[in-house]
Design an enzyme around this catalytic site. Structure first.
Site, PDB file in Angstrom:
ATOM      1  N   ARG A  77       0.864  -1.180   0.000  1.00  0.00           N
ATOM      2  CA  ARG A  77       0.000   0.000   0.000  1.00  0.00           C
ATOM      3  C   ARG A  77       0.903   1.233   0.000  1.00  0.00           C
ATOM      4  O   ARG A  77       1.473   1.590   1.030  1.00  0.00           O
ATOM      5  CB  ARG A  77      -0.871  -0.033   1.269  1.00  0.00           C
ATOM      6  CG  ARG A  77      -2.021   0.953   1.291  1.00  0.00           C
ATOM      7  CD  ARG A  77      -2.635   1.002   2.684  1.00  0.00           C
ATOM      8  NE  ARG A  77      -1.829   1.837   3.568  1.00  0.00           N
ATOM      9  CZ  ARG A  77      -1.745   1.687   4.882  1.00  0.00           C
ATOM     10  NH1 ARG A  77      -2.400   0.730   5.491  1.00  0.00           N
ATOM     11  NH2 ARG A  77      -0.993   2.494   5.606  1.00  0.00           N
ATOM     12  N   HIS A 102      -3.749   4.354   4.558  1.00  0.00           N
ATOM     13  CA  HIS A 102      -4.873   3.402   4.623  1.00  0.00           C
ATOM     14  C   HIS A 102      -6.110   4.054   4.004  1.00  0.00           C
ATOM     15  O   HIS A 102      -6.765   3.503   3.133  1.00  0.00           O
ATOM     16  CB  HIS A 102      -5.129   3.006   6.074  1.00  0.00           C
ATOM     17  CG  HIS A 102      -6.427   2.308   6.296  1.00  0.00           C
ATOM     18  ND1 HIS A 102      -6.694   1.064   5.777  1.00  0.00           N
ATOM     19  CD2 HIS A 102      -7.544   2.689   6.954  1.00  0.00           C
ATOM     20  CE1 HIS A 102      -7.929   0.706   6.113  1.00  0.00           C
ATOM     21  NE2 HIS A 102      -8.473   1.682   6.817  1.00  0.00           N
ATOM     22  N   TYR A 115       3.998   5.530  11.374  1.00  0.00           N
ATOM     23  CA  TYR A 115       4.282   4.149  11.787  1.00  0.00           C
ATOM     24  C   TYR A 115       5.131   3.346  10.811  1.00  0.00           C
ATOM     25  O   TYR A 115       5.404   2.190  11.054  1.00  0.00           O
ATOM     26  CB  TYR A 115       2.978   3.402  12.091  1.00  0.00           C
ATOM     27  CG  TYR A 115       1.923   3.452  10.988  1.00  0.00           C
ATOM     28  CD1 TYR A 115       2.017   2.625   9.877  1.00  0.00           C
ATOM     29  CD2 TYR A 115       0.857   4.345  11.062  1.00  0.00           C
ATOM     30  CE1 TYR A 115       1.069   2.668   8.878  1.00  0.00           C
ATOM     31  CE2 TYR A 115      -0.097   4.398  10.062  1.00  0.00           C
ATOM     32  CZ  TYR A 115       0.004   3.559   8.966  1.00  0.00           C
ATOM     33  OH  TYR A 115      -0.933   3.615   7.972  1.00  0.00           O
TER      34      TYR A 115
END
Lengths: 332, 372
Positions: free
Chosen positions: B262, B266, B275
């Site tokens: 990805r 998100h 993160y």
């Protein structure tokens, strides 16, 4: 007219609907070879074969979710959850999917499925297997919840549920499976979803209940008639849609009401009924609406304790007499 | 020692390297004409453009949310191009590439994320269900649907119907997904489980989801699993084609783990820099699905500069159309909240609708009286 049990009425109707519509299929655990824990599906695997009656892995979320998918294909799955307690494991598929797909898919797919499941205490099944949590489903737009109290209602409501294009939870009751009642021969009646019924006319007080409490209410009314107390019994029959009009009309006539419910008091279905009465018949009320419900404890396994926790003929009778006293009506 | 854990080096089916070189795989032969290859390239570029525009539109306040597919184009285009018209796909919420291939206009997707419609394409017409937001739930719907297909006798031959369901690495931890694997296995249902492992479930990396490579989960349920390079459109197409054939011929389910990344957040509500490290992103940029296909096409004379320029121009035009059409989408009427709650009439809801209509009308009356 034949006198048959609630169980037989469900079984006969299920069988007849499977003959009527090839798309009606059954999914669930122990419904095939074992013929259902409460024998509602007795004989159906033999008669219709595995193509129509499918024993699934023991996974409620799984078979309810699979039924949602099958319904989207155009089948009419009738799922048996062994008890409503097991619906807790399937609750995401019921509330987030079955109830919402029609709307969230822009009206492209209805979900014509039925979840048949019994509730009811009084069978010494312990706290995790004796809950009356139909409220969870009656609370949710997108679902319909029906709760028959007699064999005739069980037949006409199951027929209605199967033929309806929306997801319907049909609440059966362990305490009612063996009760008997008249069902017309060659019965083809289809219950109107969202319609309560005045099952016994009376003039002194309205007693409102559903499922086991509606059946119990009729017994109470019959007993009180001998004491010259005229009780009108309203059987809710449909918890969603709720037929407020029938309730309000009855209370306008009698001026007071008792609600009997097998679930817990606080936030229970009786609270919704009481609120509906004060909204619709405030000026007609001669006394506060009284609720009789289960004690707010996990239902005990020990028989004397279980009996102590559940509403009973005595507790409902007492509530009726106390309400009538408050009104100033003569009580036997 | 092989303990079947992540310590093993898992096999990865790859037909096109990140450098754009063809690789042969004995189990997954793929014979594509130049026109088909150019078509795949065009798909990849155009869906990436729709995605880029949608992210920008969200930043401009035109969409409530967007779930970007950046980096996952090849997994989606390759797998969806393997579908036949009679097949049915169940997406999660990021399958804009699948929707593109199934003929759903980007405007429909933007309408959902703008919040003016709950979607409205006909699943039967497009062979694509609507987006499911709850993680993994659609795996059960697809399985039940496939069991129905099987029951209807629409499987078991070369012209059979197959079902595919898309989900992510995070969904493999859900009970629904594992129950779907088991139901599909014991019923031999014609369903392909297509897991886009994009390495991250919002902020949780794969090692938080699984001790074993995801494709190996299938073995425990009793059906084949395969890991494919999800940034390789050829391999994604070839592997999915084979899995669909397996299903449509009545051989039961398969699990495909499309190993991808990805590249974006998100959703537009997320900031992945909190993160994950930049080096990881840089490493995956070198595996970009579009760059490798373009390198292959240029080196092998499949397309010339005029073709690439024409696709870029088409993408510009599509982007412009998407922007204009998104902004022009009409707001829904407040009374629409009562639409499509039930498929059948519902007296209680009709009453609420009537009350709400009166309430709305009271403002019109007030307006007519000079706002008082």
């Amino acid at each position: 007219m034949s006198v048959i049990t609630y169980r037989q009425a469900l079984r006969d109707t299920l069988r007849a609907e499977m003959h009527r519509d090839e798309n009606v299929i059954l999914l669930g655990e122990e419904i095939g070879v074992f013929e259902g824990s409460y024998k509602i599906t007795e004989g159906l695997l033999n008669e219709f074969g595995e193509r129509r009656v499918r024993d699934t892995p023991i996974a409620e979320e799984g078979f309810v979710g699979a039924a949602v998918g099958a319904a989207m294909l155009g089948l009419r799955p009738v799922v048996e959850l062994m008890t409503i307690n097991f619906s807790l494991i399937a609750i995401d598929q019921i509330i987030n999917h079955a109830a919402k797909i029609y709307g969230m898919f822009g009206g492209q797919n209805s979900v014509p499925m039925v979840i048949r499941t019994p509730g009811g205490g009084g069978q010494q099944l312990g706290a995790t297997h004796s809950q009356n949590i139909e409220l969870f489903y009656a609370f949710v737009p997108g679902l319909k919840v029906l709760a028959p109290s007699t064999p005739a209602e069980a037949a006409s409501m199951l027929r209605a549920a199967i033929r309806d294009d929306d997801p319907v939870l049909l609440l059966e009751n362990l305490g009612l499976y063996n009760t008997k009642g008249e069902v017309p021969d060659d019965d083809e009646s289809v219950a109107e979803i969202g319609r309560a019924a005045v099952t016994r006319e009376g003039s002194d007080i309205t007693l409102i209940g559903y499922s086991r409490m509606a059946a119990l209410g009729t017994q109470v009314a019959e007993a009180l008639a001998k004491e010259d107390i005229s009780v009108e019994v309203v059987d809710l029959r449909s918890l969603r849609p709720l037929d407020r009009q029938t309730i309000v009309d009855s209370v306008k006539k009698t001026g007071c009401a008792v609600v009997a419910e097998d679930d817990w008091l606080t936030y229970g279905i009786g609270a919704e009924i009481a609120a509906s009465i004060q909204e619709g018949a405030f000026d007609y009320l001669d006394a506060p609406v009284r609720r009789v419900a289960m004690a707010e404890v996990p239902l005990p396994y020990a028989k004397p304790l279980e009996n102590a926790a559940l509403p009973s003929t005595e507790s409902v009778t007492t509530a009726i007499k106390e309400t009538l006293s408050a009104v100033g009506k003569r009580v036997g | 020692m092989s303990d079947n854990t992540a310590h093993d080096e898992p096999e990865l089916v790859q037909l096109l390297t990140p450098e754009g070189e063809l690789r042969h795989h004995p189990d997954y032969p793929l014979d594509l004409g130049a026109e088909e290859v150019r078509g795949l390239y065009r798909d990849l570029v155009l869906v990436r453009r729709v995605d880029t525009e949608a992210v920008a539109l969200q930043r401009q306040g035109e969409l409530g949310l967007w779930a970007s597919l950046l980096g996952q184009e090849a997994a989606q285009i390759g797998s969806a191009r393997a579908l036949r018209p009679q097949d049915m796909a169940f997406p999660s919420y990021r399958e804009h590439g699948v929707a593109w291939v199934r003929g759903v206009d980007p405007r429909e997707l933007l309408g959902m994320f703008r919040g003016v419609t709950n979607g409205g394409w006909d699943p039967a017409e497009h062979g694509l269900h609507l987006y499911t937001i709850v993680i993994g739930s659609q795996t059960l719907h697809a399985t039940g649907y496939a069991m129905g297909v099987q029951r209807d006798g629409a499987t078991g031959g070369d012209d059979g119907t197959a079902v595919i369901v898309y989900f992510g690495d995070g969904a493999t931890s859900q009970g629904d997904t594992n129950e779907a694997f088991n139901f599909a296995a014991v019923n031999n249902a014609p369903v392909v489980f297509f897991c886009q492992n994009n390495q991250w479930a919002i902020s949780e990396p794969l090692e938080r989801q699984s001790r074993v490579p995801l494709y190996r989960r299938a073995a425990g349920f009793g059906f084949p699993g395969v890991r494919v390079d999800g940034n390789d459109v050829f391999a994604s197409l070839a592997v999915t084609r084979r899995a669909l054939q397996h299903a449509r011929e009545g051989q039961g389910p398969m699990l495909i783990e499309a190993f991808t990344y990805r590249m974006g957040a998100h959703t537009t509500n997320d900031d992945p820099t909190r993160y994950r490290v930049a080096a990881e992103l840089e490493e995956w940029k070198r595996k970009d699905p579009i760059l490798r296909l373009r390198a292959y096409m240029a080196a092998n004379g499949v397309a010339d500069d005029d073709f690439f320029a024409a696709v870029d121009a088409e993408a510009d035009k599509l982007g412009e159309r998407v922007r204009i059409e998104c902004r022009a989408l009409p707001d829904p009427d407040p009374l629409d909240i009562f639409h499509e709650v039930y498929a059948e009439p519902h007296a209680q809801l009709d009453l609420q609708r009537a009350e709400f209509a009166d309430y709305l009308a009271s403002f019109e009356d007030a307006g007519a009286e000079g706002g008082r």
